[in-house]
Design an enzyme around this catalytic site. Structure first.
Site, PDB file in Angstrom:
ATOM      1  N   HIS A  43      30.254  35.806  74.802  1.00  0.00           N
ATOM      2  CA  HIS A  43      29.303  35.541  76.021  1.00  0.00           C
ATOM      3  C   HIS A  43      27.994  35.405  75.118  1.00  0.00           C
ATOM      4  O   HIS A  43      27.522  36.259  74.476  1.00  0.00           O
ATOM      5  CB  HIS A  43      29.178  36.822  76.971  1.00  0.00           C
ATOM      6  N   GLY A  75      32.846  34.379  79.546  1.00  0.00           N
ATOM      7  CA  GLY A  75      33.361  34.798  80.791  1.00  0.00           C
ATOM      8  C   GLY A  75      32.732  34.099  81.923  1.00  0.00           C
ATOM      9  O   GLY A  75      31.550  34.383  81.939  1.00  0.00           O
ATOM     10  N   GLU A 181      40.582  43.895  77.360  1.00  0.00           N
ATOM     11  CA  GLU A 181      39.405  44.518  76.955  1.00  0.00           C
ATOM     12  C   GLU A 181      38.810  45.442  78.138  1.00  0.00           C
ATOM     13  O   GLU A 181      37.848  45.823  78.156  1.00  0.00           O
ATOM     14  CB  GLU A 181      38.339  43.338  76.728  1.00  0.00           C
ATOM     15  N   TYR A 183      38.909  44.806  81.263  1.00  0.00           N
ATOM     16  CA  TYR A 183      38.356  44.040  82.455  1.00  0.00           C
ATOM     17  C   TYR A 183      39.324  44.280  83.593  1.00  0.00           C
ATOM     18  O   TYR A 183      40.296  44.859  83.837  1.00  0.00           O
ATOM     19  CB  TYR A 183      37.797  42.626  82.216  1.00  0.00           C
ATOM     20  N   ARG A 231      44.911  36.229  78.390  1.00  0.00           N
ATOM     21  CA  ARG A 231      44.379  37.185  77.045  1.00  0.00           C
ATOM     22  C   ARG A 231      44.945  38.488  77.731  1.00  0.00           C
ATOM     23  O   ARG A 231      44.566  39.123  78.279  1.00  0.00           O
ATOM     24  CB  ARG A 231      42.947  37.274  76.805  1.00  0.00           C
ATOM     25  N   HIS A 269      36.669  48.075  76.139  1.00  0.00           N
ATOM     26  CA  HIS A 269      35.321  48.066  75.519  1.00  0.00           C
ATOM     27  C   HIS A 269      34.963  49.739  75.494  1.00  0.00           C
ATOM     28  O   HIS A 269      33.976  49.989  74.559  1.00  0.00           O
ATOM     29  CB  HIS A 269      34.488  47.365  76.429  1.00  0.00           C
ATOM     30  N   GLN A 356      25.276  42.541  64.936  1.00  0.00           N
ATOM     31  CA  GLN A 356      23.887  42.791  65.250  1.00  0.00           C
ATOM     32  C   GLN A 356      23.145  41.933  65.962  1.00  0.00           C
ATOM     33  O   GLN A 356      22.171  42.112  66.804  1.00  0.00           O
ATOM     34  CB  GLN A 356      22.859  42.970  63.866  1.00  0.00           C
ATOM     35  N   GLN A 428      18.570  43.477  48.803  1.00  0.00           N
ATOM     36  CA  GLN A 428      19.182  44.700  49.473  1.00  0.00           C
ATOM     37  C   GLN A 428      20.719  44.501  50.071  1.00  0.00           C
ATOM     38  O   GLN A 428      21.380  45.513  50.144  1.00  0.00           O
ATOM     39  CB  GLN A 428      18.300  44.966  50.715  1.00  0.00           C
ATOM     40  N   ARG A 600      13.363  64.356  60.008  1.00  0.00           N
ATOM     41  CA  ARG A 600      12.263  65.113  60.376  1.00  0.00           C
ATOM     42  C   ARG A 600      12.422  65.279  61.995  1.00  0.00           C
ATOM     43  O   ARG A 600      12.175  66.549  62.710  1.00  0.00           O
ATOM     44  CB  ARG A 600      10.910  64.639  60.095  1.00  0.00           C
ATOM     45  N   LEU A 695      15.497  48.325  57.098  1.00  0.00           N
ATOM     46  CA  LEU A 695      15.861  47.228  56.674  1.00  0.00           C
ATOM     47  C   LEU A 695      16.584  46.383  57.913  1.00  0.00           C
ATOM     48  O   LEU A 695      17.401  46.644  58.717  1.00  0.00           O
ATOM     49  CB  LEU A 695      17.107  47.559  55.714  1.00  0.00           C
TER      50      LEU A 695
END
Length: 711
Positions: A43, A75, A181, A183, A231, A269, A356, A428, A600, A695
């Site tokens: 999606h 979907g 999944e 659904y 599926r 999920h 991400q 990094q 902290r 980062l």
């Protein structure tokens, strides 16, 4: 019954010298797939609004040009109750057909097939119209679903059929019926949600009736010469999930009902087992796919954590599956298939399964893209046009921001020199890639190194750049990507300059080592990574890898084995599993060190971690015995350990051998001209040098690409 056939035995391989089984055509009887590679459903956020279908068409067209045999859309709901979000993408009217034709026409120009996924969200729907097999609220939607009546079910079957018929009119080559999944159809198939006592509940024969009826109705609506994928959840990974015998029963019934190709779904999920994050070993679930394949006569498609051609080729060659589905790897590299076909595997921009910019964006209602490929889903907006007049470009810094900028600038025809102060590129990412479970990060560094070499970028390692050097070289543009350095606590915390206090960079580069008990200051993403690195009992230490191993673009550390990973997460190693959902008791982890992870602020540690992977990191450090401490004040560090004041105001000593500081970063931007200076070159600041927040490789890579696309 469709005219499809199985590819259980591959009598002759294709003529492709690199991956002969991947590039063997697959005859479905009424049509043929030109190779065994399928782009799975994702999606993107472009499906839900008609005015975005031009962008969606460009997105699919780019992957069709890249050589993939068949693609599956995100979907699309068959009715309002099935929306994922309010006013989500649908296929239930003639107006929808017109919008979708933009997509199918764009794909067919490039000799690829396109399948529309019909997805009914059921209780996962984020709206008040949600329905399900039983009125049991899901943990990922605030809306409790209404139990579907028999009349409602029968109408929904008709809605699926209508949606498939309209998809055919829109030019799609087939439809995929989403039955995994967690659904709607999965909610009927499994006892995890289905508590009905009528003909749609009870044993597996009742629970599968809805799904079987849908397939029969769709087949009748579209005729024989139309691809139907289903599926199927081959392992639910939830309480009261199906056992393998039940999954096989469903698979056989769906084949009889008219399915052309059976696709693999893994987990719900809401499952508390990760299935697609980077720490999941490659092809971790393919043996469950292979088990289903033994019992059906139509092609079986493997999926989940397959991202490179060697893995895909082996699955087909070993007879574990007939077709390979990859989704996010085609976000990362639209030309994945053509590169594999031409033996350019080292130039594939590998999906690192970070989530991400794809899944995290989806759950935040943002347009999806890709951390390692910011062009994904922005094909019409982030365009790398050839430069009319090539310029002389300097890129200062060889982290991912700098490499991204150098790559795009060179791709556009500019003359590029990349300067790096260290003896290796990667920045990094060289710290991230040594974290157990993040071995995929090696692939991104490898990709950029090979691309820069291929494009003729001049790379100068071990080179410190100053302003005089830049001015003398007469660059037209200078891109400053000097990144960040770890924030030091020296002068801010008593004892921070003691030898047992080190930065995360010193630890993860192998420059310094730690003892058996460690305090980690800072519980952001780096603090979690460091805690996992210090406690994991798999993977290779930096002493074993050695500095040359870290710098070798072809080196890959040995990841956690599939069997060990399953034992840690409580997933059965028995492909003929009879435990509900394939779950078993997790194996206790014996950490190699005692670690204290401290922050902290009060509240849960890791609250700022990414949505789809943060829970995995939190579960990891919990199972690895990391002691989490929130709301502390750091008082001083002595040779005995670290003194802190806890959230109750009490002073206490944590007796540790070492302290690792993960307290943020500071930008390195000293090469930028001062305000008022007028250098001949234009200067551009990107990545961590521009903003030293936690980062953010996603922002760094996009910064580099966007700046280089404009110069």
């Amino acid at each position: 019954m469709t005219a499809s056939r199985s590819a259980n035995t591959i009598e002759t391989a294709s003529t492709n010298e690199y991956y002969p089984h991947l590039f063997e055509p697959l005859d479905l009887g009424f049509t043929t797939l030109k190779n065994r590679m399928v782009m799975g459903s994702m999606h993107t956020g472009l499906e839900d609004r008609f005015y975005n279908y031009g962008k969606l068409a460009a997105y699919f067209a780019e992957r069709a040009k890249g050589g993939v045999a068949m693609m599956i859309t995100g979907g699309i709901s068959p009715n309002r109750e099935g929306w994922l979000l309010p006013a989500g993408g649908t296929m239930n009217s003639k107006a929808d057909v017109i919008n979708h034709q933009r997509v199918t026409r764009a794909v067919h120009k490039h000799d690829s097939k396109i399948i529309m996924q019909i997805l009914h969200s059921g209780r996962y729907g984020y709206h008040p119209f949600a329905v399900s097999s039983s009125p049991i609220k899901s943990p990922i939607s605030p809306f409790k679903p209404r139990k579907m009546s028999i009349k409602n079910i029968e109408q929904t079957v008709k809605d699926y059929a209508r949606s498939a018929r309209l998809a055919k009119q829109a030019g799609y080559d087939g439809v995929e019926i989403m039955g995994s999944e967690g659904y709607l159809l999965n909610q009927f198939l499994s006892r995890h949600v289905n508590q009905r006592s009528d003909q749609y509940g009870g044993d597996i024969n009742g629970r599968m009736k809805f799904a079987v009826d849908v397939v029969k109705a769709v087949r009748e609506a579209v005729g024989e010469d139309f691809i139907i994928l289903f599926r199927l959840s081959v392992i639910d990974l939830v309480k009261d999930g199906n056992v393998m015998d039940e999954v096989i029963t469903v698979a056989k019934a769906l084949e009889e009902a008219g399915v052309t190709i059976m696709n693999t779904g893994i987990g719900w999920h809401e499952a508390r087992v990760p299935t697609i994050v980077t720490s999941v070993p490659r092809a971790a679930f393919v043996d469950f796919t292979a088990e289903i394949k033994k019992h059906i006569n139509i092609p079986m498609m493997a999926a989940n954590r397959i991202n490179m051609p060697d893995t895909a080729e082996k699955i087909i060659a070993d007879g574990q599956a007939d077709v390979i589905q990859m989704a996010r790897p085609f976000l990362a590299d639209a030309n994945w298939v053509n590169k594999a076909k031409n033996g350019q595997t080292d130039r594939i921009n590998t999906c690192i399964a970070c989530n991400q910019a794809c899944l995290d964006h989806t759950f935040e209602n943002k347009r999806s893209t890709c951390l390692v490929n910011p062009q994904a889903c922005y094909e019409t907006e982030l365009v790398y046009k050839k430069a009319k007049k090539p310029k002389k470009v300097a890129v200062i810094g060889g982290g991912v921001a700098g490499m991204s900028a150098a790559h795009v600038a060179a791709l556009r025809g500019h003359e590029v020199t990349l300067f790096e102060a260290k003896d290796v590129l990667g920045g990094q990412f060289n710290y991230a890639k040594v974290i157990p479970g993040k071995e995929e990060f090696f692939e991104t560094v490898r990709y950029y190194i090979n691309e820069l070499e291929h494009l003729g970028v001049e790379i100068k390692l071990n080179t410190f750049v100053d302003k005089d050097m830049l001015e003398k070289a007469k660059f037209h543009h200078v891109i400053v990507a000097t990144g960040v350095v770890p924030r030091s606590l020296a002068g801010k915390l008593e004892g921070a300059d003691l030898p047992q206090v080190i930065s995360y960079a010193e630890l993860l580069s192998g420059e310094k080592a730690v003892g058996n008990t460690v305090a980690v200051i800072g519980a952001g993403g780096i603090g979690f990574d460091v805690s996992e690195y210090l406690t994991a009992n798999h993977g290779q230490s930096l002493d074993e890898i050695g500095p040359e191993g870290l710098k070798d673009p072809d080196y890959r550390p040995e990841p956690q084995s599939i069997s060990e990973w399953r034992e840690e997460w409580g997933v059965t190693n028995d492909t003929d599993y009879q435990s509900d959902g394939g779950l078993v008791r997790p194996k206790a982890i014996k950490p190699i060190r005692q670690v204290y992870l401290m922050q902290r602020s009060k509240g849960r540690l890791g609250s700022g971690l990414n949505k789809t992977s943060g829970w995995v990191h939190r579960a990891h450090i919990k199972s690895h015995g990391v002691i989490q401490v929130a709301g502390v004040q750091y008082d001083k560090i002595t040779n005995e350990g670290i003194w802190v004041t806890n959230s109750q105001g009490q002073s206490q000593l944590l007796r540790v051998d070492s302290v690792v500081v993960c307290a943020g970063q500071e930008s390195v931007a000293s090469l930028m001209p001062n305000v008022g200076d007028a250098p001949d070159a234009q200067y551009h600041l990107i990545g961590g040098a521009k903003l030293a927040a936690e980062l953010d490789a996603k922002r760094a890579i996009r910064d580099g690409a966007e700046v280089a696309a404009e110069i």
